[in-house]
Design an enzyme around this catalytic site. Structure first.
Site, PDB file in Angstrom:
ATOM      1  N   SER A 177       0.851  -1.190   0.000  1.00 46.49           N
ATOM      2  CA  SER A 177       0.000   0.000   0.000  1.00 46.49           C
ATOM      3  C   SER A 177       0.887   1.241   0.000  1.00 46.49           C
ATOM      4  CB  SER A 177      -0.959  -0.034   1.198  1.00 46.49           C
ATOM      5  OG  SER A 177      -1.880   1.032   1.129  1.00 46.49           O
ATOM      6  N   HIS A 203      -2.603  -1.059  -3.331  1.00 41.05           N
ATOM      7  CA  HIS A 203      -3.713  -0.120  -3.149  1.00 41.05           C
ATOM      8  C   HIS A 203      -3.436   1.169  -3.917  1.00 41.05           C
ATOM      9  CE1 HIS A 203      -4.508  -2.142   1.017  1.00 41.05           C
ATOM     10  NE2 HIS A 203      -5.133  -2.773   0.046  1.00 41.05           N
ATOM     11  N   ASP A 299      -4.582  -4.421   6.239  1.00 43.56           N
ATOM     12  CA  ASP A 299      -4.992  -5.321   5.163  1.00 43.56           C
ATOM     13  C   ASP A 299      -3.877  -6.321   4.860  1.00 43.56           C
ATOM     14  OD1 ASP A 299      -6.557  -6.432   3.172  1.00 43.56           O
ATOM     15  OD2 ASP A 299      -5.941  -4.979   1.647  1.00 43.56           O
TER      16      ASP A 299
END
Length: 366
Positions: A177, A203, A299
């Protein structure tokens, strides 16, 4: 990029002080609006503004801010050129603001590859409270991040390629991310170009993922592309999960790894989700090598733990080399990570894990 509480997985001491910001944008209207948004967060204070690269250099030198917001489309020296020089001379956390055209998306991805911490789209509707909160939260998180000086991964071995047999290749899964674009650029450069297929969840917005995959495909020997439903995975492929409102998952049939796209029926916190990718591979965990890279939030932690418990090889990026040690820390703290590595050593760790996997299967078949 993630949108999670900034305290998740970051040094709490960094959140006890107000962070200083310099706004670099040629629009007086946007500078005024952004100052109001950022100073609406009591943890941020704007200490300077600039309308072009020359003025920005002087303001940054005078104020020494914790973070810079940078318009990618500056007059004169553009934002990309300015960022490249800044990261060499005076590395600082940078949040890039850009429009949503395809050309701007490629420029933004290049900025992230140069070391910008985060990217935000220029607002079309500045009245949204959620938008203002998101911007101030992500700028603050960037101010608390670690700036990395683009370490290069160790090059893949140039020795004779290992003998490969159908059904003997493992699958490499990667989640990333905030800070992940630059991290992946480094990591992929050190992977065996003919190594096992790699599936990545990074992401970022959909158009930027398209640009990112195209840039990587031009830079490296591997075939880099976006995932498609039913796609068969083969050695030398690097597949990025698209941002299409669906989760990218993997399955295997008769020794062949395949892509499956799944609707976001349960409203996961991220789509595509790293957890969803990792969980989908649990039935085949003994043939999976998974790693979690820099990023804000959690996540991937639960999915990585499920993979490890089922027999997968699992790695995590270490704190010192992570731009944001959030997702790797969350995974490490719940026992999902076998070993942590600096980013510069991660590709070698993945190459060696793949070689061990092949050797194990050869022994099993003898």
């Amino acid at each position: 990029m993630t949108d999670a509480p900034p305290s998740m997985g970051m040094d709490p001491a960094r959140f006890q002080q107000r962070k200083t910001v310099v706004i670099v944008d040629d629009s007086p209207l946007l500078r005024r609006w952004l100052r109001l948004v950022l100073e609406g967060n009591r943890r941020l204070v704007v200490v300077g503004e600039a309308s072009d690269a020359r003025e920005a250099g002087a303001v940054i030198k005078a104020t020494r801010p914790d973070v810079i917001t940078l318009d990618i489309e500056l007059p004169g020296m553009n934002g990309l050129e300015f960022l490249e020089k800044l990261m060499v001379r005076n590395p600082l956390p940078v949040v890039v603001f850009s429009g949503v055209t395809r050309a701007n998306c490629e420029t933004t991805v290049r900025a992230l590859m140069l070391g910008a911490v985060d990217c935000l789209e220029k607002p079309e509707n500045g009245t949204s409270r959620r938008l203002r909160d998101t911007i101030s939260r992500r700028v603050f998180a960037a101010a608390c991040s670690r700036i990395q000086t683009a370490p290069r991964a160790r090059a893949a071995s140039t020795s004779a390629p290992a003998v490969r047999h159908q059904g003997m290749e493992p699958l490499v899964l990667i989640g990333a991310s905030t800070g992940g674009v630059a991290a992946l650029d480094t990591l992929i450069g050190g992977l065996d170009p003919a190594g096992p297929p790699v599936v990545i969840v990074q992401h970022m917005p959909g158009m930027q993922l398209v640009s990112f995959s195209q840039l990587l495909d031009r830079r490296f020997d591997q075939d880099v592309l976006l995932a498609r439903p039913g796609m068969a995975l083969t050695p030398g492929q690097i597949v990025l999960a698209p941002a299409l409102g669906q989760h990218t998952q993997v399955t295997r049939s008769l020794g062949q790894w395949e892509i499956r796209l799944q609707s976001d029926d349960e409203g996961a916190g991220h789509c595509p989700s790293i957890n969803q990718l990792f969980h989908s591979a649990v039935p085949h965990a003994r043939d999976v090598i998974a790693t979690i890279l820099t990023g804000l939030g959690q996540d991937g932690a639960r999915g990585l733990k499920a993979l490890r418990d089922a027999g997968a090889t699992t790695f995590g990026q270490d704190q010192d080399s992570s731009t944001v040690y959030g997702m790797p820390r969350a995974a490490w703290e719940i026992g999902a990570v076998e070993r942590q590595f600096p980013l510069a050593e991660m590709s070698q760790a993945l190459n060696q894990a793949a070689a061990r996997h092949r050797a194990r299967l050869v022994r099993a078949r003898q």
